[in-house]
Design a protein around this motif. Sequence first.
Motif, PDB file in Angstrom:
ATOM      1  N   ASN A 138      -1.502   5.540   3.557  1.00 52.20           N
ATOM      2  CA  ASN A 138      -1.040   5.618   2.168  1.00 52.20           C
ATOM      3  C   ASN A 138       0.480   5.700   2.073  1.00 52.20           C
ATOM      4  O   ASN A 138       1.073   5.174   1.124  1.00 52.20           O
ATOM      5  CB  ASN A 138      -1.659   6.828   1.474  1.00 52.20           C
ATOM      6  CG  ASN A 138      -3.137   6.634   1.195  1.00 52.20           C
ATOM      7  OD1 ASN A 138      -3.596   5.503   1.016  1.00 52.20           O
ATOM      8  ND2 ASN A 138      -3.891   7.729   1.180  1.00 52.20           N
ATOM      9  N   VAL A 139       1.126   6.315   3.049  1.00 52.32           N
ATOM     10  CA  VAL A 139       2.586   6.407   3.044  1.00 52.32           C
ATOM     11  C   VAL A 139       3.199   5.015   3.138  1.00 52.32           C
ATOM     12  O   VAL A 139       4.143   4.675   2.424  1.00 52.32           O
ATOM     13  CB  VAL A 139       3.091   7.296   4.190  1.00 52.32           C
ATOM     14  CG1 VAL A 139       4.611   7.140   4.375  1.00 52.32           C
ATOM     15  CG2 VAL A 139       2.751   8.756   3.905  1.00 52.32           C
ATOM     16  N   PHE A 140       2.657   4.179   4.019  1.00 57.90           N
ATOM     17  CA  PHE A 140       3.262   2.865   4.245  1.00 57.90           C
ATOM     18  C   PHE A 140       2.741   1.780   3.302  1.00 57.90           C
ATOM     19  O   PHE A 140       3.442   0.806   3.042  1.00 57.90           O
ATOM     20  CB  PHE A 140       3.051   2.440   5.704  1.00 57.90           C
ATOM     21  CG  PHE A 140       3.873   3.242   6.673  1.00 57.90           C
ATOM     22  CD1 PHE A 140       5.244   3.074   6.740  1.00 57.90           C
ATOM     23  CD2 PHE A 140       3.277   4.182   7.494  1.00 57.90           C
ATOM     24  CE1 PHE A 140       6.011   3.826   7.623  1.00 57.90           C
ATOM     25  CE2 PHE A 140       4.040   4.931   8.386  1.00 57.90           C
ATOM     26  CZ  PHE A 140       5.412   4.754   8.448  1.00 57.90           C
ATOM     27  N   SER A 141       1.529   1.958   2.783  1.00 59.48           N
ATOM     28  CA  SER A 141       0.986   0.941   1.886  1.00 59.48           C
ATOM     29  C   SER A 141       1.312   1.217   0.430  1.00 59.48           C
ATOM     30  O   SER A 141       1.389   0.299  -0.391  1.00 59.48           O
ATOM     31  CB  SER A 141      -0.538   0.851   2.038  1.00 59.48           C
ATOM     32  OG  SER A 141      -1.164   2.021   1.527  1.00 59.48           O
ATOM     33  N   GLY A 142       1.509   2.519   0.108  1.00 57.95           N
ATOM     34  CA  GLY A 142       1.755   2.883  -1.277  1.00 57.95           C
ATOM     35  C   GLY A 142       0.513   2.820  -2.135  1.00 57.95           C
ATOM     36  O   GLY A 142       0.590   2.908  -3.367  1.00 57.95           O
ATOM     37  N   ASN A 143      -0.677   2.696  -1.517  1.00 60.26           N
ATOM     38  CA  ASN A 143      -1.907   2.584  -2.290  1.00 60.26           C
ATOM     39  C   ASN A 143      -2.247   3.862  -3.050  1.00 60.26           C
ATOM     40  O   ASN A 143      -2.798   3.813  -4.146  1.00 60.26           O
ATOM     41  CB  ASN A 143      -3.084   2.213  -1.375  1.00 60.26           C
ATOM     42  CG  ASN A 143      -2.965   0.783  -0.870  1.00 60.26           C
ATOM     43  OD1 ASN A 143      -2.340  -0.055  -1.509  1.00 60.26           O
ATOM     44  ND2 ASN A 143      -3.569   0.506   0.279  1.00 60.26           N
ATOM     45  N   LYS A 144      -1.913   5.007  -2.456  1.00 61.61           N
ATOM     46  CA  LYS A 144      -2.157   6.294  -3.108  1.00 61.61           C
ATOM     47  C   LYS A 144      -0.927   7.168  -2.945  1.00 61.61           C
ATOM     48  O   LYS A 144      -0.223   7.073  -1.934  1.00 61.61           O
ATOM     49  CB  LYS A 144      -3.376   6.994  -2.486  1.00 61.61           C
ATOM     50  CG  LYS A 144      -4.699   6.284  -2.766  1.00 61.61           C
ATOM     51  CD  LYS A 144      -5.866   7.092  -2.186  1.00 61.61           C
ATOM     52  CE  LYS A 144      -7.194   6.389  -2.469  1.00 61.61           C
ATOM     53  NZ  LYS A 144      -8.340   7.145  -1.908  1.00 61.61           N
ATOM     54  N   PRO A 145      -0.638   8.014  -3.931  1.00 61.84           N
ATOM     55  CA  PRO A 145       0.553   8.875  -3.831  1.00 61.84           C
ATOM     56  C   PRO A 145       0.400   9.914  -2.727  1.00 61.84           C
ATOM     57  O   PRO A 145      -0.702  10.436  -2.478  1.00 61.84           O
ATOM     58  CB  PRO A 145       0.626   9.531  -5.217  1.00 61.84           C
ATOM     59  CG  PRO A 145      -0.765   9.455  -5.766  1.00 61.84           C
ATOM     60  CD  PRO A 145      -1.359   8.196  -5.210  1.00 61.84           C
ATOM     61  N   VAL A 146       1.512  10.198  -2.055  1.00 58.97           N
ATOM     62  CA  VAL A 146       1.556  11.215  -1.001  1.00 58.97           C
ATOM     63  C   VAL A 146       2.745  12.117  -1.308  1.00 58.97           C
ATOM     64  O   VAL A 146       3.838  11.624  -1.628  1.00 58.97           O
ATOM     65  CB  VAL A 146       1.723  10.575   0.388  1.00 58.97           C
ATOM     66  CG1 VAL A 146       1.827  11.656   1.470  1.00 58.97           C
ATOM     67  CG2 VAL A 146       0.569   9.624   0.685  1.00 58.97           C
ATOM     68  N   ASN A 147       2.542  13.436  -1.209  1.00 62.62           N
ATOM     69  CA  ASN A 147       3.642  14.334  -1.581  1.00 62.62           C
ATOM     70  C   ASN A 147       4.837  14.184  -0.630  1.00 62.62           C
ATOM     71  O   ASN A 147       4.702  13.694   0.497  1.00 62.62           O
ATOM     72  CB  ASN A 147       3.175  15.797  -1.666  1.00 62.62           C
ATOM     73  CG  ASN A 147       2.875  16.390  -0.296  1.00 62.62           C
ATOM     74  OD1 ASN A 147       3.715  16.386   0.592  1.00 62.62           O
ATOM     75  ND2 ASN A 147       1.659  16.908  -0.141  1.00 62.62           N
ATOM     76  N   ALA A 148       5.999  14.585  -1.098  1.00 62.64           N
ATOM     77  CA  ALA A 148       7.254  14.332  -0.395  1.00 62.64           C
ATOM     78  C   ALA A 148       7.275  14.933   0.998  1.00 62.64           C
ATOM     79  O   ALA A 148       7.802  14.332   1.950  1.00 62.64           O
ATOM     80  CB  ALA A 148       8.430  14.862  -1.226  1.00 62.64           C
ATOM     81  N   ASP A 149       6.692  16.134   1.166  1.00 64.12           N
ATOM     82  CA  ASP A 149       6.712  16.795   2.471  1.00 64.12           C
ATOM     83  C   ASP A 149       5.923  15.991   3.504  1.00 64.12           C
ATOM     84  O   ASP A 149       6.392  15.752   4.626  1.00 64.12           O
ATOM     85  CB  ASP A 149       6.131  18.206   2.352  1.00 64.12           C
ATOM     86  CG  ASP A 149       6.083  18.919   3.693  1.00 64.12           C
ATOM     87  OD1 ASP A 149       7.171  19.102   4.295  1.00 64.12           O
ATOM     88  OD2 ASP A 149       4.973  19.266   4.160  1.00 64.12           O
ATOM     89  N   LEU A 150       4.742  15.541   3.113  1.00 60.54           N
ATOM     90  CA  LEU A 150       3.925  14.758   4.046  1.00 60.54           C
ATOM     91  C   LEU A 150       4.569  13.398   4.331  1.00 60.54           C
ATOM     92  O   LEU A 150       4.525  12.904   5.465  1.00 60.54           O
ATOM     93  CB  LEU A 150       2.519  14.559   3.476  1.00 60.54           C
ATOM     94  CG  LEU A 150       1.640  15.812   3.390  1.00 60.54           C
ATOM     95  CD1 LEU A 150       0.271  15.465   2.840  1.00 60.54           C
ATOM     96  CD2 LEU A 150       1.504  16.471   4.770  1.00 60.54           C
ATOM     97  N   GLN A 151       5.159  12.803   3.295  1.00 58.50           N
ATOM     98  CA  GLN A 151       5.848  11.527   3.515  1.00 58.50           C
ATOM     99  C   GLN A 151       6.943  11.666   4.558  1.00 58.50           C
ATOM    100  O   GLN A 151       7.079  10.826   5.458  1.00 58.50           O
ATOM    101  CB  GLN A 151       6.467  11.022   2.198  1.00 58.50           C
ATOM    102  CG  GLN A 151       5.479  10.360   1.270  1.00 58.50           C
ATOM    103  CD  GLN A 151       6.189   9.565   0.186  1.00 58.50           C
ATOM    104  OE1 GLN A 151       7.112   8.814   0.474  1.00 58.50           O
ATOM    105  NE2 GLN A 151       5.747   9.749  -1.054  1.00 58.50           N
ATOM    106  N   GLU A 152       7.719  12.741   4.449  1.00 56.80           N
ATOM    107  CA  GLU A 152       8.831  12.934   5.392  1.00 56.80           C
ATOM    108  C   GLU A 152       8.310  13.167   6.804  1.00 56.80           C
ATOM    109  O   GLU A 152       8.865  12.649   7.783  1.00 56.80           O
ATOM    110  CB  GLU A 152       9.702  14.101   4.951  1.00 56.80           C
ATOM    111  CG  GLU A 152      10.852  14.433   5.898  1.00 56.80           C
ATOM    112  CD  GLU A 152      11.739  13.227   6.203  1.00 56.80           C
ATOM    113  OE1 GLU A 152      12.274  13.149   7.325  1.00 56.80           O
ATOM    114  OE2 GLU A 152      11.879  12.342   5.320  1.00 56.80           O
ATOM    115  N   ARG A 153       7.213  13.915   6.947  1.00 55.25           N
ATOM    116  CA  ARG A 153       6.643  14.154   8.276  1.00 55.25           C
ATOM    117  C   ARG A 153       6.167  12.852   8.910  1.00 55.25           C
ATOM    118  O   ARG A 153       6.394  12.581  10.090  1.00 55.25           O
ATOM    119  CB  ARG A 153       5.483  15.154   8.168  1.00 55.25           C
ATOM    120  CG  ARG A 153       5.962  16.601   7.987  1.00 55.25           C
ATOM    121  CD  ARG A 153       4.870  17.496   7.441  1.00 55.25           C
ATOM    122  NE  ARG A 153       3.664  17.503   8.284  1.00 55.25           N
ATOM    123  CZ  ARG A 153       2.560  18.161   7.946  1.00 55.25           C
ATOM    124  NH1 ARG A 153       2.508  18.826   6.794  1.00 55.25           N
ATOM    125  NH2 ARG A 153       1.510  18.136   8.755  1.00 55.25           N
TER     126      ARG A 153
END
Length: 351
Positions: A14-29
Motif C-alpha cells: 500500500n505504501v508503494f502502490s497508493g491503493n490504501k492510505p498508510v499513516n506517516a509513521d509506517l510510511q517512513e519505516r
Amino acid sequence: MAARAGVSIATVSNVFSGNKPVNADLQERVRKAARELAYEVDRAASQLRSGQAKVVGVLVPDLDDVFFTSLVSQIEVLAQADGYDIIVASSRDDVGIQHSRLRAMLAWRPSGLIVVPCSDAVPPVLAEEVARLPIVFADRVPPQGSVVDTVAIDNRDAGSIAARHLITLGHRDVLVAASHLSISPIRERIAGAADLMRATVQREPTVIELGSNAERGAEILRHWLERHERPTAVIGLTNVTTLSALSALAQLRIDIPDPVSVIGFDDYPWMSARRTGLTAIRQPIGDMAAAAWERLRLRMAGEAEPPRAIVLGTSLQVRDSTMTLRAPPAESAAPAPVRRGPVKLRAVKDS
C-alpha cells in the motif's frame, strides 16, 4: 523488507502502490527499510499482478528535433498530473525501427499510446491493437482518414498563410524548403502555398527536398543556390529545414531579408533572439499535446465513440526576416478563394 520495517506485506504494498492510505509513521519505516535494502519498485510485475498499467507509450520520429521533444515534454507533464508515467522512444524516421520500438512498448502492456508515425501508413503492429488498446496519432495524420483519434494542424492553411504573406510583400520567386515529400503534412503545406500562388499570381513555388538532417539539408540547398537563379524568398516547412535554409544562405553570404526573405516553421526563442528576427509559422504545440492527451485519457476511461480528427490552427509571427519588394499587384489584394481549414488564422506582429 516487510520484516525489516516491522510491518505486513500488505502495508508495504500500500505504501508503494497508493491503493490504501498508510499513516506517516509506517510510511517512513517502510521507505527507510527500502533505502537500506536499495529496493526499487518492479513496475512491470506490479502491473501484471494488478492488470492495470499506469504507463503510456509515446513514440516520435526524432528526439533531436525540438518540435518533437517539446511535444513529448508537455505530454509528460499532463500524464504525470493524471498519475501516469510515460515511456518515450524514437523511430529515427525508419519504418523498421518504428516496428521494433512499438513492439517493445506493447510488451509493457501500456494503458495507451500516442504515436507520431514515420510514414503515412498505419504501422501494421498497431493495426492489430486498435480494437483493444487506446491509440492517438499526433502531427502526422494519414491523409485518407484514420482508425484512431488524430490531432494535427491545418497544414494546407499553414502553407497558404506563409505564401499569402510573401505575395502581399510583392514576392513571386519563392523557394519552399521541404523535409520529406513522402509525409502527408509536408505535401499539404506545399499544396497550400502552391494553390494560393497559382490562384493569385499565376506562379508556383520551387520545391526542394532537404531531408530531416539540418547539416545535410544545408549542403543540398547551398549546392542548389549555387546553380540556379536566386529566389527572393524561402519558406522552411519544418524547424529543421528552416535551420538548413539559414545555414545555406549564411554560407553563401546572402543576407536576410535583403536580398532573400525567409519564413520559418515553428516559433522558438532562438528565432526572435537573432539579430534579424525570423518570421515564422507558429504551431500550437501546447494545444496539440493537451488535445492528444485528452483524447487518450478519454479512450483509456472507456469512451467508445468513432475516431475523432482534431485540427488546430496556426498563426504567423511577423518579424524582420521578410521585406517588401514592391507594391503588390492589384490581383493579390483580393486573392481568389482557396480551400481553407475549419480554423480562422490571423497574423501577429511582435510589439
